[in-house]
Design an enzyme around this catalytic site. Structure first.
Site, short mmCIF file in Angstrom:
data_model
loop_
_atom_site.label_atom_id
_atom_site.label_comp_id
_atom_site.label_asym_id
_atom_site.label_seq_id
_atom_site.Cartn_x
_atom_site.Cartn_y
_atom_site.Cartn_z
N CYS A 6 0.84 -1.20 0.00
CA CYS A 6 0.00 0.00 0.00
C CYS A 6 0.88 1.25 0.00
O CYS A 6 2.10 1.17 0.03
CB CYS A 6 -0.93 0.01 1.21
SG CYS A 6 -0.02 0.02 2.78
N CYS A 62 3.45 1.67 2.72
CA CYS A 62 4.69 0.93 2.48
C CYS A 62 5.65 1.77 1.63
O CYS A 62 6.86 1.82 1.90
CB CYS A 62 4.40 -0.38 1.74
SG CYS A 62 3.40 -1.55 2.67
N CYS A 119 44.75 -21.23 -4.85
CA CYS A 119 44.89 -21.18 -3.40
C CYS A 119 43.86 -20.24 -2.81
O CYS A 119 43.06 -19.62 -3.52
CB CYS A 119 46.30 -20.74 -3.00
SG CYS A 119 46.70 -19.07 -3.53
N CYS A 128 43.55 -16.67 -4.01
CA CYS A 128 42.83 -16.52 -5.27
C CYS A 128 41.33 -16.35 -5.01
O CYS A 128 40.65 -15.54 -5.65
CB CYS A 128 43.05 -17.73 -6.18
SG CYS A 128 44.75 -18.01 -6.66
N ASP A 176 7.12 -30.50 15.82
CA ASP A 176 5.67 -30.47 15.66
C ASP A 176 5.16 -31.90 15.81
O ASP A 176 5.83 -32.85 15.41
CB ASP A 176 5.33 -29.93 14.28
CG ASP A 176 3.84 -29.96 14.01
OD1 ASP A 176 3.10 -29.39 14.83
OD2 ASP A 176 3.44 -30.55 12.99
N ASP A 216 6.46 -29.95 9.01
CA ASP A 216 6.18 -30.51 7.69
C ASP A 216 6.48 -29.55 6.55
O ASP A 216 6.32 -29.88 5.39
CB ASP A 216 4.74 -31.03 7.59
CG ASP A 216 3.71 -29.91 7.70
OD1 ASP A 216 4.09 -28.73 7.62
OD2 ASP A 216 2.52 -30.21 7.85
N ASP A 268 3.87 -25.23 8.98
CA ASP A 268 4.85 -24.84 9.99
C ASP A 268 5.85 -23.84 9.45
O ASP A 268 6.87 -23.58 10.09
CB ASP A 268 5.61 -26.08 10.48
CG ASP A 268 4.68 -27.07 11.20
OD1 ASP A 268 3.81 -26.60 11.95
OD2 ASP A 268 4.84 -28.28 11.01
#
Length: 846
Positions: free
Chosen positions: A35, A38, A102, A105, A526, A725, A729
C-alpha cells in the site's frame, strides 16, 4: 522542464563513468509493498542512507529510483530496506572460475565480483572452482565475467541445463585437467631425474663425483643442468611462471607467485654461478638447478594428487546424477520409440519395464508395480505405485510394468532439484570461513615479507657462503608457505559432508545450517505429521443421554466434510465406514486452531476443542471425567454442540510413527533437549510426551502461535531447531535458528526450511545433527592442520633451528611438504564419505 543532464541511469554499462558524474541513479526492485504507507516507509528508510540525494518509490512497478551524491552505496541501501521490513529483488548467477590455485585466489575473485555495481554478495569455492553471485536484475553475466577476467582469472557462466548435462561437461574438463597435469608431471620427472644424478649424486657419492669430474667436468655438468632445469621451469612449469609473475605485476601475489619467485631466484642465482661466476663472492659460487627443478616437479605432483582428490569429493553428486537413465521408451504417434532421456517432453507417455530406472517425474496412468525410492528418500521399503500415483525420476522399478505421463523433465525433475540444492549448499560459505578469509587476504604478502627478512638476516649474519644460505632459506620460506591447504580446508569438508547427507536423504538447502546445527541445544518437533503419522482416526464417541450416536456423528461429519484438516477427515472416514449418508452443510465457517461450524438440515452444528466451546459459552464439565481419561491415553478430546447445546464428546488418536522412539533416542544420545509443540490440550500432549520420553511440552498452541513457542524455547540463550512438515509450519521453520522440514520425497521446494528431510522418517533429524557435527569436527581438524603446518614450518624454513644443531629445511623438502599438506586436508575430508547415521544404530539396538 528540461531533463537533468547530470543524472545518469546506474547500470553495469555506465557504472564506470557514474562515479565521475555529480549524481548517479540506482534502480532497485522492492519486494513486499502492499500500500501507499509501504511506499512512504521505504522512501524514508532509503532517504536516511548517507549519500542519498533523493528516493522515489513506485508501488505499481515495485521499484525504487534512488539518486546519489556520488558513487552509489548499494549495501547501505539494502540494509535500510531490510530494516524497514521489506526485501530487495535479487538474482543469482553461477560462474565456473578458471585459474584459482589457493585461498588468496578465492579472496581476490570475491573482491572483484563484489566490486561490480549491483552485486550484493559473492561466494567463491576453491574446491568446486565455482562462484555464486547475488545481484540486482540489471547486472548481466558479461559484467561479472569481465570483473573476474580483470582480476586475472577465467570465468564462464553456468547455464540452466540439467545438472547431469553440466556434470558431464565438468567431469570432462576435470579429466582433461588431470591428464594435462599427469603429462606435465611425467615430463618434469624425466627431466629432473638426470639433473638429480648430476648434482646430488656428486655430493652423496665419491664415485659419482669422480666420474663426473673425469668425464665431462663440472663446468659442462652445470651447463647440462642449466638446460635440464630450464626445460623443467619453462615447459611443464610454465604455468607457475606466467600466472605467478602476472599476479605480481597486478600487485596481487598468489601461490603461483611464491613458486615463481622461489624457483626463479634459485634458477637465476645458479645461472649467474654457471655463466658469470666472477659476479659472485668467492665461496658463494654454487648451483641450485636441482632444487628449482625438484620444486616444480613436486608441486606438479601435489597438484595432480589434489586434482584427483578434489574429483572424489564430488562423487556423491556424480552418483546422484548417475541415477538418471540415458534413454527412455515413449509412446509417440501410437508407436513405441526409444529416445534420449534429455529429449523427453512434459506430457509424454513413458513405458517402464521391470528393473528399469524411471527417466522423469510423472503420474502413473496404467499398470502397477513397487518402486524402490531409497536413493531419493533413504527409505529402504519399496513403494506401491498404481494409476494416479506419483513417480520420481531416478528411482528403480520393481517387477511390475507401468506407463506414466511425464510431468517434469530435464532440469525440472526432483532429482535435478536435489542436485542443485546440494550444489548450492556446497558453494556456501560457513561463518567459520570468515576467519580464514581474513588471514589469507594478507597471507601471501606476509610470506613475501618474511622471505625478504629471512634473506636479509642470513645475508648479514649467516655463515659463509652467506649469499647461498640466504637464497636457500628464503626460497624454502616461499615454497613451504603455500596457502592451498587453508583454501581447501572448509569447502572440501562441506562438499563431502553435504554429498553424504544427500545420499542419506538429508538436503542442506543452506550450507550455513551445517554450522548452525552444531550449536543447537533444543529440538522442537511439531506433533502431527512429524512425530505421528498425520492420519488420525476416530477412537471414541460419547453422547449425552437421549441423543442418538449415529445421528450426532452424521451431523458432525457433515460439518467436517467441508474441512481439509486431518482430524476432520478422520471423523468423516469413521462416518462413512459406518455407512452413514452425510447431508449437505451450508454456511460453513472454520476457526483455525479452534474448530468449525455450519448449518446441517437447518440446525447449527459446531465441533472443536474445549477452547472453542468456551468461546461459544458452552460448559464442557459434563464430559470432564471422560475427556481426562481420553487425554491420559494420549487421545485428543473434541466436543460437538447442536443449536447451542453440548451433545457429545469425541476423541481422535494419531498413531506415533514406528521409527519415532528410536529417532528420539538417537537425538537424546547426542545431548539434545527435546520439546514437542502441539495444538493438543496439555493433558493429551503430556501423555504422548511421557510415552516418548520427551523433555518439554508446549501444548494448546494455535497455528499462529508456533513462532512464539519457538521464541519461548530460546529463553536462556538456547539455540533452537524446529522440525515440521514445511507447509503449515513455515513461520516456525523460518523463525527457528535452524528449520528442518520433513518432506515426502517429492515436495522439496520448501523455502522456509534450512534443511529438507526427504523421507518422513524422523531418524533423518538425528542424521542431520550427526552429519553437521561430523563435518564441523572435520573442518576444525583441517583448519588446525593448515594453520599449524604454516605456523610450525615457516620458522623452520627460515632457519630458526640452525643455532640448535645446524638444522635447515631444504627447499625440495619444503615443496614436498607443501604438496602433501593439501593432499592431507583432502584425504581427511574424504573420511566423511564413511559417515553412518546414529539413528540407524539406535534402531538396530532396539
Amino acid at each position: 522542464m528540461a531533463p537533468d543532464t547530470n543524472i545518469k541511469e546506474w547500470t553495469p554499462a555506465t557504472a564506470a563513468s557514474s562515479s565521475d558524474s555529480p549524481d548517479a541513479m540506482l534502480s532497485v526492485p522492492i519486494e513486499g509493498m502492499t500500500c501507499a504507507s509501504c511506499v512512504r516507509r521505504v522512501e524514508r528508510a532509503i532517504a536516511a542512507v548517507p549519500g542519498v540525494a533523493s528516493a522515489t518509490v513506485n508501488l505499481a512497478t515495485e521499484r525504487a529510483e534512488i539518486r546519489f551524491d556520488g558513487t552509489p552505496d548499494l549495501p547501505a541501501v539494502l540494509g535500510a530496506v531490510s530494516q524497514a521490513g521489506y526485501g530487495v529483488g535479487t538474482e543469482a548467477t553461477d560462474l565456473a572460475i578458471e585459474g584459482m590455485t589457493c585461498a588468496s585466489c578465492v579472496g581476490r575473485v570475491e573482491r572483484a565480483l563484489k566490486a561490480v555495481p549491483g552485486v550484493t554478495g559473492a561466494a567463491v569455492n576453491l574446491a568446486t572452482n565455482r562462484a555464486r553471485v547475488a545481484h540486482l536484475p540489471s547486472v548481466d553475466a558479461a559484467a561479472l565475467i569481465a570483473a573476474v577476467q580483470a582480476a586475472g582469472y577465467g570465468a564462464e557462466r553456468l547455464g540452466a541445463e540439467a545438472p547431469a548435462d553440466r556434470g558431464d561437461r565438468e567431469r570432462a574438463a576435470r579429466a582433461a585437467e588431470i591428464r594435462g597435469l599427469a603429462r606435465n608431471l611425467g615430463l618434469a620427472a624425466v627431466l629432473t631425474l638426470p639433473l638429480l644424478v648430476l648434482e646430488m649424486g656428486a655430493h652423496l657419492s665419491v664415485a659419482v663425483h669422480h666420474a663426473i669430474r673425469d668425464s665431462i667436468g663440472f663446468a659442462l655438468s652445470w651447463q647440462i643442468q642449466f638446460v635440464l632445469a630450464a626445460l623443467v621451469m619453462f615447459v611443464p612449469g610454465l604455468r607457475f611462471q606466467t600466472k605467478g609473475w602476472r599476479a605480481l605485476l597486478r600487485a596481487a601475489p598468489d601461490m603461483n607467485s611464491l613458486v615463481a619467485i622461489g624457483t626463479g631466484a634459485a634458477f637465476a642465482y645458479s645461472t649467474v654461478a654457471t655463466f658469470g661466476p666472477a659476479l659472485l663472492p668467492e665461496g658463494s659460487r654454487n648451483v641450485f638447478f636441482e632444487a628449482a627443478a625438484v620444486i616444480v616437479t613436486l608441486i606438479l605432483l601435489g597438484r595432480w594428487l589434489e586434482a584427483r582428490s578434489k574429483g572424489r569429493t564430488s562423487e556423491a553428486i556424480r552418483r546422484l546424477m548417475g541415477l538418471q537413465p540415458a534413454t527412455a521408451r515413449v509412446l509417440r504417434d501410437g508407436q513405441e520409440q526409444e529416445v534420449p532421456a534429455a529429449q523427453l517432453l512434459a506430457g509424454d507417455i513413458v513405458l517402464v519395464r521391470p528393473g528399469e530406472r524411471i527417466p522423469a517425474d510423472g503420474e502413473v496412468t496404467e499398470g502397477a508395480s513397487f518402486v524402490d525410492e531409497a536413493m531419493i528418500t533413504g527409505e529402504p521399503v519399496p513403494v506401491e505405485k498404481t494409476p494416479g500415483a506419483r513417480v520420481t525420476g531416478g528411482t528403480v522399478n520393481g517387477t511390475g510394468a507401468f506407463r506414466f505421463r511425464a510431468t517434469a523433465v530435464g532440469g525440472e525433475t526432483v532429482l535435478s532439484q536435489i542436485v542443485r540444492m546440494v550444489e548450492q549448499a556446497q558453494g556456501s560459505k560457513l561463518p567459520i570461513q570468515a576467519l580464514v578469509d581474513q588471514v589469507t587476504m594478507w597471507f601471501v604478502p606476509a610470506v613475501l615479507a618474511i622471505a625478504a627478512l629471512t634473506f636479509g638476516v642470513w645475508l648479514v649474519f649467516g655463515p659463509d657462503p652467506a649469499l647461498a644460505f640466504a637464497l636457500v632459506n628464503a626460497v624454502a620460506v616461499l615454497i613451504i608457505a603455500c596457502p592451498c591447504a587453508m583454501g581447501l580446508a572448509t569447502p572440501t569438508s562441506i562438499m563431502v559432508g553435504t554429498g553424504r547427507a544427500a545420499e542419506l536423504g538429508v538436503l542442506f538447502r543452506k550450507g550455513e545450517a551445517l554450522q548452525s546445527l552444531r550449536d543447537v541445544e533444543v529440538v522442537a518437533l511439531d506433533k502431527t505429521g512429524t512425530l505421528t503419522e498425520g492420519r488420525p482416526t476416530l477412537t471414541d464417541l460419547s453422547v449425552v443421554p437421549g441423543e442418538d450416536e449415529a445421528a450426532i456423528l452424521t451431523l458432525v461429519a457433515a460439518v467436517e466434510a467441508q474441512s481439509e484438516h486431518p482430524v476432520a477427515q478422520a471423523i468423516v472416514a469413521a462416518a462413512r465406514t459406518r455407512g452413514l449418508v452425510l447431508p449437505e452443510a451450508t454456511a460453513f465457517e472454520a476457526v483455525p486452531g479452534y474448530g468449525a461450524t455450519a448449518l446441517v438440515d437447518g440446525r447449527r452444528v459446531a465441533v472443536g476443542a474445549d477452547r472453542y466451546m468456551a468461546r461459544l459459552s458452552l460448559d464442557v464439565a459434563p464430559f470432564a471425567i471422560t475427556a481426562a481419561a481420553l487425554a491420559d491415553q494420549g487421545r485428543t478430546p473434541l466436543y460437538a454442540a447442536v443449536d447451542g447445546r453440548l451433545v457429545a464428546a469425541l476423541a481422535v488418536a494419531d498413531p506415533v510413527k514406528p521409527g519415532t522412539p528410536a529417532a528420539l533416542a538417537a537425538l537424546r544420545a547426542q545431548g539434545l533437549h527435546i520439546a514437542m509443540v502441539t495444538g493438543d490440550n496439555r493433558r493429551t500432549a503430556e501423555a504422548i510426551a511421557r510415552g516418548l520420553g520427551i523433555d518439554e511440552v508446549v501444548a494448546e498452541v494455535l497455528p499462529d502461535g508456533k513462532v512464539a513457542a519457538v521464541q519461548g524455547l530460546r529463553e536462556g540463550g538456547r539455540k533452537v531447531a524446529f522440525v515440521g512438515d514445511g507447509i503449515n509450519d513455515a513461520p516456525a521453520l523460518a523463525a527457528a535458528d535452524v528449520g528442518l522440514a520433513v518432506g515426502n520425497g517429492t515436495d522439496i521446494a520448501i523455502e522456509s526450511a534450512d534443511v529438507v528431510l526427504m523421507s518422513g522418517d524422523l531418524g533423518a533429524v538425528a542424521t542431520a545433527f550427526g552429519i553437521s557435527r561430523a563435518t564441523m569436527a572435520n573442518i576444525r581438524q583441517n583448519l588446525f592442520w593448515a594453520f599449524a603446518y604454516n605456523v610450525a614450518l615457516i620458522p623452520v624454513a627460515a632457519g630458526i633451528l640452525w643455532p640448535f644443531g645446524g638444522t635447515l629445511l631444504s627447499p625440495m623438502l619444503a615443496a614436498g611438504a607443501m604438496g602433501l599438506s593439501s593432499v592431507f586436508v583432502l584425504a581427511n575430508a574424504l573420511r566423511l564419505r564413511r559417515f553412518q547415521p546414529a539413528a540407524a544404530t539406535a534402531v538396530e539396538g532396539r
